[in-house]
Design a protein around this motif. Structure first.
Motif, short mmCIF file in Angstrom:
data_model
loop_
_atom_site.label_atom_id
_atom_site.label_comp_id
_atom_site.label_asym_id
_atom_site.label_seq_id
_atom_site.Cartn_x
_atom_site.Cartn_y
_atom_site.Cartn_z
N MET A 1 1.05 -1.77 -0.30
CA MET A 1 0.05 -0.26 -0.04
C MET A 1 1.03 0.96 -0.05
O MET A 1 0.18 2.23 -0.98
N LEU A 2 1.68 1.47 0.58
CA LEU A 2 2.71 2.49 0.75
C LEU A 2 3.49 2.33 -0.41
O LEU A 2 4.01 3.58 -0.96
N VAL A 3 3.45 1.65 -1.36
CA VAL A 3 4.38 1.60 -2.46
C VAL A 3 3.51 2.42 -3.59
O VAL A 3 3.48 3.28 -4.31
N LEU A 4 2.09 1.49 -3.89
CA LEU A 4 0.77 2.13 -4.24
C LEU A 4 0.69 3.98 -3.94
O LEU A 4 1.03 4.09 -5.24
N ALA A 5 1.00 4.10 -3.21
CA ALA A 5 0.39 5.24 -2.61
C ALA A 5 1.78 6.34 -3.27
O ALA A 5 1.62 6.58 -3.68
N SER A 6 2.63 5.34 -3.10
CA SER A 6 4.13 6.64 -3.38
C SER A 6 3.84 6.35 -4.91
O SER A 6 3.79 7.26 -5.83
N SER A 7 3.53 5.54 -5.47
CA SER A 7 3.19 5.43 -7.51
C SER A 7 2.25 6.56 -7.34
O SER A 7 2.35 7.30 -8.74
N ALA A 8 1.50 6.46 -7.06
CA ALA A 8 -0.16 7.40 -7.41
C ALA A 8 0.37 8.96 -7.39
O ALA A 8 0.22 10.16 -8.03
N THR A 9 1.37 9.16 -6.13
CA THR A 9 1.43 10.22 -6.05
C THR A 9 3.28 10.80 -7.10
O THR A 9 2.39 12.19 -6.77
N ILE A 10 3.65 10.34 -6.73
CA ILE A 10 4.61 10.28 -8.51
C ILE A 10 4.15 10.73 -9.23
O ILE A 10 4.33 12.03 -10.01
N ALA A 11 3.25 10.11 -9.89
CA ALA A 11 2.50 10.18 -11.22
C ALA A 11 1.86 11.06 -11.20
O ALA A 11 2.12 12.22 -12.44
N GLY A 12 0.98 11.86 -10.53
CA GLY A 12 0.92 13.29 -9.67
C GLY A 12 1.00 13.77 -9.90
O GLY A 12 0.86 15.22 -10.69
N GLY A 13 2.60 14.17 -9.66
CA GLY A 13 3.11 15.09 -9.52
C GLY A 13 3.61 15.40 -10.63
O GLY A 13 3.90 16.25 -11.12
N TYR A 14 3.99 14.13 -11.45
CA TYR A 14 5.04 14.35 -12.95
C TYR A 14 3.33 15.11 -14.00
O TYR A 14 3.85 15.98 -14.25
N ILE A 15 2.55 15.23 -14.02
CA ILE A 15 1.48 15.85 -14.77
C ILE A 15 1.04 17.22 -14.11
O ILE A 15 0.83 17.79 -14.55
N ILE A 16 0.69 17.49 -12.75
CA ILE A 16 0.73 18.37 -11.96
C ILE A 16 2.45 18.88 -12.49
O ILE A 16 2.15 20.52 -13.20
N ASN A 17 3.24 19.05 -12.40
CA ASN A 17 5.09 19.51 -13.07
C ASN A 17 4.32 19.50 -15.18
O ASN A 17 4.77 20.50 -15.32
N ASN A 18 3.68 18.96 -15.79
CA ASN A 18 3.58 18.99 -16.97
C ASN A 18 3.04 20.06 -16.88
O ASN A 18 2.85 20.75 -18.13
N PHE A 19 1.85 19.93 -16.50
CA PHE A 19 0.83 21.25 -16.46
C PHE A 19 1.43 22.78 -16.78
O PHE A 19 1.13 23.41 -16.52
N TYR A 20 2.32 22.88 -14.85
CA TYR A 20 2.84 24.04 -15.73
C TYR A 20 3.74 24.80 -16.09
O TYR A 20 4.02 25.75 -16.24
#
Length: 300
Positions: free
Chosen positions: A57-76
């Motif tokens: 669950m910690l690995v999945l949470a990390s993966s989801a957060t990192i993926a979201g981070g790449y998206i918001i970084n791509n947006f800005y």
């Protein structure tokens, strides 16, 4: 043969995969599990580590957060990336900004759900991590030095979550963390040198933009020397099995990096340097296996 609609869906999938940098997330997942088996929980049987639902669950949470981070970084960074990475940006733009933002919120929600399975503290940790990534992408990324330091910290944060979970406070953990932090700091500053054209155009106050290439190279040289020193310390003072081969290779590659850095003058040179550092990081993930193969065989 695929229909036109199927091709369109496939292209959108590859576009989204490019935005979230799925290959990077896969490497992080592998790194988290290998680090758990060999470093954080080396006293626990391998099977127990692999079947630990909380770790999953910690690995999945990390993966989801990192993926979201790449998206918001791509947006800005969409306008800047159009200058620095025109081909990748054209692929990324096959998915609309609205779709990306929707996916961003879904991923962050899933991260919190995964974390909630572990504990309320894990929820607080990942909620803070999500906010920190957004704040970095929105504000701190455009600040010299601070942006680089925060980026490096955010990159190693997923490992900090595993570190807290296993309560492993051995010195070797911190030694590895320092080496990784310095290596990522080098990568971030090298990336800024490669992207200086777009940063200048959109008024990003990165180190190369504010202080120039010469100062940036000097800073990189200092961090490179510190990285070599941290590698030598790991080799001489810690039990790392055959992983010392990796650290010897890292020292050689960083010395090569420094030689190329002195002669670098254009984007292609800096991209080469960036790729050298990426290779060291990825090689480092799989070299964790060299710490002690026999331990894994005996612990399964």
């Amino acid at each position: 043969m695929l229909s036109r609609r199927q091709k369109h869906i496939l292209l959108k999938f590859f576009s989204l995969f490019s935005v979230v940098r799925g290959y990077n997330i896969l490497v992080v997942v592998i790194a988290q599990y290998l680090a758990s088996i060999y470093i954080f929980a080396h006293h626990i049987p391998v099977r127990e580590v692999l079947l630990d639902v909380n770790l999953l669950m910690l690995v999945l949470a990390s993966s989801a957060t990192i993926a979201g981070g790449y998206i918001i970084n791509n947006f800005y960074d969409s306008e800047k990336d159009l200058i620095n990475k025109p081909r990748k940006t054209m692929l990324d733009r096959l998915v609309s900004q609205n779709t990306k933002l929707s996916f961003y919120f879904v991923l962050n929600f899933l991260a919190v759900v995964f974390a909630s399975y572990v504990s309320f503290k894990a929820v607080i940790f990942f909620a803070s991590y999500i906010f920190a990534i957004w704040f970095y992408s929105h504000r701190l990324k455009k600040q010299p030095i601070i942006g680089n330091i925060v980026s490096a910290i955010l990159t190693v944060t997923p490992f900090f979550a595993i570190f807290i979970y296993y309560h492993n406070f051995e010195r070797v953990v911190f030694a590895h963390a320092i080496f990784l932090f310095l290596l990522i700091s080098m990568r971030e500053l090298t990336k800024d040198l490669a992207n200086i054209k777009g940063d200048l155009a959109l008024n990003y106050r990165t180190v190369p933009v504010v202080y120039g290439e010469k100062v940036s190279k000097l800073m990189l040289s200092i961090v490179a020397v510190l990285t070599i020193i941290s590698a030598i310390i790991l080799i001489l003072f810690f039990e790392i099995g055959h992983m010392y081969y990796f650290f010897y290779l890292s020292i050689v590659l960083i010395l090569l990096y420094l030689v190329i850095l002195l002669k670098s003058s254009n984007k292609n040179h800096y991209l080469l340097l960036h790729n050298i550092l990426k290779f060291i990081i990825v090689a480092g993930v799989f070299s964790i296996l060299l710490i002690d193969v026999s331990i894994v065989l005996n612990r399964i």
